[in-house]
Enzyme design. Sequence first.
Site, PDB file in Angstrom:
ATOM      1  N   GLN A   1      54.576  36.140  46.983  1.00 28.97           N
ATOM      2  CA  GLN A   1      55.707  36.947  46.626  1.00 28.97           C
ATOM      3  C   GLN A   1      56.342  36.278  45.329  1.00 28.97           C
ATOM      4  O   GLN A   1      57.041  37.097  44.794  1.00 28.97           O
ATOM      5  CB  GLN A   1      56.620  36.879  47.777  1.00 28.97           C
ATOM      6  CG  GLN A   1      56.150  37.977  48.742  1.00 28.97           C
ATOM      7  CD  GLN A   1      56.028  39.372  48.675  1.00 28.97           C
ATOM      8  OE1 GLN A   1      56.645  39.573  47.941  1.00 28.97           O
ATOM      9  NE2 GLN A   1      54.870  39.785  49.107  1.00 28.97           N
TER      10      GLN A   1
ATOM     11  N   LEU B   1      55.010  35.926  42.636  1.00 33.50           N
ATOM     12  CA  LEU B   1      54.281  36.968  41.468  1.00 33.50           C
ATOM     13  C   LEU B   1      55.318  37.791  41.084  1.00 33.50           C
ATOM     14  O   LEU B   1      55.459  38.279  39.946  1.00 33.50           O
ATOM     15  CB  LEU B   1      53.089  37.030  41.948  1.00 33.50           C
ATOM     16  CG  LEU B   1      51.881  36.204  42.383  1.00 33.50           C
ATOM     17  CD1 LEU B   1      50.582  37.033  42.586  1.00 33.50           C
ATOM     18  CD2 LEU B   1      51.825  35.310  40.960  1.00 33.50           C
TER      19      LEU B   1
ATOM     20  N   HIS C   1      45.348  28.108  34.446  1.00 33.20           N
ATOM     21  CA  HIS C   1      45.998  28.718  35.738  1.00 33.20           C
ATOM     22  C   HIS C   1      44.717  28.992  36.735  1.00 33.20           C
ATOM     23  O   HIS C   1      45.117  29.306  37.988  1.00 33.20           O
ATOM     24  CB  HIS C   1      46.593  29.994  35.209  1.00 33.20           C
ATOM     25  CG  HIS C   1      45.726  31.097  34.788  1.00 33.20           C
ATOM     26  ND1 HIS C   1      45.363  31.301  33.533  1.00 33.20           N
ATOM     27  CD2 HIS C   1      45.258  32.018  35.553  1.00 33.20           C
ATOM     28  CE1 HIS C   1      44.604  32.246  33.597  1.00 33.20           C
ATOM     29  NE2 HIS C   1      44.533  32.861  34.723  1.00 33.20           N
TER      30      HIS C   1
ATOM     31  N   ASP D   1      49.882  47.575  31.177  1.00 36.92           N
ATOM     32  CA  ASP D   1      50.694  47.211  29.971  1.00 36.92           C
ATOM     33  C   ASP D   1      50.992  48.647  29.071  1.00 36.92           C
ATOM     34  O   ASP D   1      51.927  48.569  28.312  1.00 36.92           O
ATOM     35  CB  ASP D   1      50.044  46.246  29.067  1.00 36.92           C
ATOM     36  CG  ASP D   1      49.832  44.954  29.742  1.00 36.92           C
ATOM     37  OD1 ASP D   1      50.407  44.902  30.971  1.00 36.92           O
ATOM     38  OD2 ASP D   1      49.409  43.840  29.335  1.00 36.92           O
TER      39      ASP D   1
ATOM     40  N   LYS E   1      25.081  56.329  27.512  1.00 36.57           N
ATOM     41  CA  LYS E   1      26.064  57.223  26.804  1.00 36.57           C
ATOM     42  C   LYS E   1      27.513  56.728  27.083  1.00 36.57           C
ATOM     43  O   LYS E   1      28.235  57.454  26.562  1.00 36.57           O
ATOM     44  CB  LYS E   1      25.670  58.674  27.469  1.00 36.57           C
ATOM     45  CG  LYS E   1      25.968  58.647  29.040  1.00 36.57           C
ATOM     46  CD  LYS E   1      25.623  59.886  29.838  1.00 36.57           C
ATOM     47  CE  LYS E   1      25.983  59.987  31.337  1.00 36.57           C
ATOM     48  NZ  LYS E   1      25.847  61.177  31.894  1.00 36.57           N
TER      49      LYS E   1
END
Length: 484
Positions: A50, A52, A215, A286, A317
């Site tokens: 959490q 984060l 990290h 983003d 392709k």
Amino acid sequence: MGAHCNGDVAIHSFACSQDFRFSKRIYDNVHGNIYLDPLFLKFMDTEQFQRLRDLKQLGESSPVYFLIYSHEKKMIPSLMVYLEIHPPKREAQRACSLRDSWFHLSRLHRIGLRSQGIPCLAKGITTLAVPCMAHMVYPGAVHSRFEHSLGVYWLAGQAIHKLKTQQGFELGIDCFDIRTVKLAGLLHDIGHGPYSHLFEREFLPRVHGGRKWSHEQMSVKMVDYIVDEHHIDIDSETIKQVKEMIVASCGTSQAKSSREKHFLYDIVANGRNGIDVDKFDYIVRDSRACGLGCNVEFQRIMEDMRVLGDEICYRYKDYLTIYKLFATRADLYRTVYTHAKVKAIDLMVLDALVKANDYLEISSHIDDPAQYWKLDDTIIKTIETAPDQELRESRDLIRRIRRRDLYRFCNEYAVPRDKLENFKDVTVQDIVCSQKNGAILREEDVVVDNVKIDLTRGKHNPLERYFKRVGIYAESEEVISFPT
């Protein structure tokens, strides 16, 4: 619990299919409904995960910036004299843009000043990262690593299920594989620090010298800590493979020759060619948060991918679709992650953290998960509101950010493409020694960062360099090389 779904059926039996009856549904503004099975909820519903929510996704920039600062306004003409030693032309700079060619590096230098009311930023172009304070320039960019981790979890699950549907019997994809890939996607960023890459690539090198820390490695420690702290009932083989997948893209990852099912390590963090679900999510997320257009069709890439030679390959392709993935990433670095104002704020946050480190001992927790998880972006608010005299300089810098009294952009220099190979990094001493006309510029007034923006593989075309191994396959499913 058994490593191959022969343990607690209530937890894992439905993980092999996409039966969502026992799952928790979360709505994501990028991918729509995301479903989390009970095992994954055990990890998500912890204070460590959490946390984060308090780490902005756009957490730092590490392009090669030549950042030049001074307390003397009269330095500006002298700085321009320095630039004239290697005179950049606007036409040449435009020609060097990544928008014009996706095969080469781009490199530029921005010059600026640090003192109040004086222009501040110098930007160049050697490695990339992402901005910590982009939301101060793009107000919508307030999404967190919590959302991103859920997105990567979901896309990792979609990818492994598509491979199972297409080639499951041939590849031997089982419940264990599905579970580990999804869990690796969920936990891949659990080890990020405050302001993410700014903390890892700029703050820690400033306060700890040449010590290596990543990290990814911290994520591995955090996974072990969460399992032990919350007594999560999960087999050791699952955790072992999850940790290997998290570090798959960094130099410390396990040798491929000792792995089974190599292709599984291409899904979350692809160290071979950079095409992975982590990139799919953050590029789209983003772009949307910053109000930029994004036409990357990652669903098409995932729909058509196949495993050949134990590596994930893509249809011939689809090469333009894959190119757009890399090109969009480069555009994000150019327009958002290395935006002059974003970088200026990043540098002010960096200075504030460095000045506060001795008193708050921020960097002392990077080896102890039990303390590390308590660090997040709110450290800035702590500094800003603390009355301690030892934090005065840091507090003043943060207040300058709040009042928009920023390090200001002054000028920039793009290294011509034909000079990139032999171009030496500009140093603080280069800038100071170039001053003329009696101007006084001290080394402590100057910051120099050297940055390169590319398509993840230096001056090489990523589609050309990695085709025979990474794979583009034709309609006949035969791996072919990319035409030059």
